[in-house]
Design a protein around this motif. Sequence first.
Motif, PDB file in Angstrom:
ATOM      1  N   ALA A 104       3.051 -13.329 -12.695  1.00 10.52           N
ATOM      2  CA  ALA A 104       4.429 -12.857 -12.583  1.00 10.52           C
ATOM      3  C   ALA A 104       5.174 -13.603 -11.489  1.00 10.52           C
ATOM      4  CB  ALA A 104       4.446 -11.351 -12.302  1.00 10.52           C
ATOM      5  N   SER A 108       8.319 -16.192 -11.750  1.00 15.92           N
ATOM      6  CA  SER A 108       9.533 -15.986 -10.975  1.00 15.92           C
ATOM      7  C   SER A 108       9.889 -17.241 -10.195  1.00 15.92           C
ATOM      8  CB  SER A 108       9.344 -14.803 -10.016  1.00 15.92           C
ATOM      9  OG  SER A 108      10.469 -14.633  -9.216  1.00 15.92           O
ATOM     10  N   ASP A 120      13.770 -10.667  -9.857  1.00 21.92           N
ATOM     11  CA  ASP A 120      13.048 -10.991 -11.089  1.00 21.92           C
ATOM     12  C   ASP A 120      11.616 -10.480 -11.040  1.00 21.92           C
ATOM     13  OD1 ASP A 120      15.280 -12.189 -12.046  1.00 21.92           O
ATOM     14  OD2 ASP A 120      14.662 -14.243 -11.569  1.00 21.92           O
ATOM     15  N   GLN A 121      10.976 -10.618  -9.869  1.00 20.13           N
ATOM     16  CA  GLN A 121       9.604 -10.148  -9.749  1.00 20.13           C
ATOM     17  C   GLN A 121       9.531  -8.644  -9.951  1.00 20.13           C
ATOM     18  OE1 GLN A 121       7.314 -11.470  -6.403  1.00 20.13           O
ATOM     19  NE2 GLN A 121       8.278 -13.478  -6.362  1.00 20.13           N
ATOM     20  N   GLN A 123      11.655  -6.751 -11.647  1.00 20.93           N
ATOM     21  CA  GLN A 123      11.916  -6.439 -13.042  1.00 20.93           C
ATOM     22  C   GLN A 123      10.710  -6.785 -13.908  1.00 20.93           C
ATOM     23  OE1 GLN A 123      15.505  -8.520 -13.997  1.00 20.93           O
ATOM     24  NE2 GLN A 123      16.790  -7.264 -12.659  1.00 20.93           N
ATOM     25  N   ASP A 124      10.105  -7.946 -13.639  1.00 19.71           N
ATOM     26  CA  ASP A 124       8.929  -8.346 -14.417  1.00 19.71           C
ATOM     27  C   ASP A 124       7.808  -7.336 -14.244  1.00 19.71           C
ATOM     28  OD1 ASP A 124      10.285 -10.539 -15.263  1.00 19.71           O
ATOM     29  OD2 ASP A 124       9.359 -11.938 -13.842  1.00 19.71           O
ATOM     30  N   GLN A 127       8.530  -4.257 -16.243  1.00 21.80           N
ATOM     31  CA  GLN A 127       8.527  -4.513 -17.682  1.00 21.80           C
ATOM     32  C   GLN A 127       7.117  -4.606 -18.246  1.00 21.80           C
ATOM     33  OE1 GLN A 127      10.900  -8.030 -18.132  1.00 21.80           O
ATOM     34  NE2 GLN A 127      12.851  -6.948 -17.808  1.00 21.80           N
TER      35      GLN A 127
END
Length: 446
Positions: A104, A108, A120-121, A123-124, A127
């Motif tokens: 992840a 990113s 982004d990290q 959210q990843d 998710q």
Amino acid sequence: LSVTMSSSEKAAAADDDTTPPPQAAEAGAATAAAEDAGDEEDYSSKSIKQLKEIAAEKNVDLTGCLEKRDMIALIEAASTPTSTPPAVPAGPNAHAFNFDLGAAAAASDSDDDDDDDDDDQQQDMMQILPPCIVRRVERLRELNTQREAIVEQYQAERAALERKFAEQYEPLFEERADVVAGKFDKEIDAKADEAAQADEEDGQQYEEIVGIPQFWVCAMGHMEAIAELITERDVDCLEALTDVRCVDDEDGGGFSLEFHFRDNEYFSNKVLRKKYTIPNLMLDDEPILKNVEGCTILWKDNMCLTHREIKKKQRAKSGKNAGQIRTIVKKEKADSFFHFFSPPKIPTMDEMDEDEADAIEQAFDIDYDVAQAFRSHIVPKAALWFSGEALDEGFDIPEGEWPGGEDEDGVSAAAAAADGAISAAAASSPFPPPADGEENPECKQN
């Protein structure tokens, strides 16, 4: 994230859509059950350590397996050729999973927009989590929000408590300033008994001394973090320092240092101030410095201590004045304690490289150490720092090794100031001469 499948999910994902005859299905099930029973019997007698060794040999990842039966199931699944992912049996860990945070993070880092990497990290991460875990994390977030509300309440109540006791300190600090200035000389001397006065004046003649000369510069000279900033040129100016105060913000989000001066030949300011904005000041966490504000020192002509004027002769190389010599005056920065009132600016990260960022961080660290030295030590315990008792309490400085560096005579200006106010100075000083009889010009009394 690798999510393992249960045996029922694995069967549902089989590629063969044909339904075998009942007899064949029953025979196959019996054979599989017999094989599984044999495998379980083989591995169930193993210890967890042995299972981990077997898993390492078979390249089986046991991360996320908390029970022995889960480890056995993964090892058995890896031992049987299959095109589907290894299965985890139904039970408490039927949905055991592994987080590949490295992947992840790598994904990113490959993003073109570095400013959004952290977002982004996050959210990843959310998710790739199973929905049930996401719901539980959301519950933890709610608990954290509740805790932050309690922390805010704590900060407000602690700030109010600090203000309450600061009001009780205030008259003590005011009287301290008056004693230093000499306003209580007669009252204090009148209370001293005759025997004590006789001992004090035995064989020693003193000029009339008002208050406690050089009180603050001596106290500052005994504090290493501050003494390192004081130069010989600063000492005479700091003799005009009459009081140092620390005033906390009402909301507890910072503090201000105030340096009060009497009229002097160096600058016209009556008070020099420096303000620190620190949102988490009332917490035990590492301080988060949001802003630092200094002040402008109104130096009198030719008395600036932070810069010196350098005259240089320059010969014109071309033009109608070629060959002529002219004198130019340039300002050069000089070491001085008074740079403390001109703190470094807090830049944005896109304005500097890594080396510059490290230099700025170090500058702020030093600046804040000095501020805390005043706030936590000099202001509340000035008398103990002047007398040197505070050194005995918390600082071990070998004899002859004073903080702040040494001048060409081997004595730091700050140390000389502190020592001189107590024990030595020029002939005009109200203090007795030093034991070795040498004159200490840094601490002469005017």
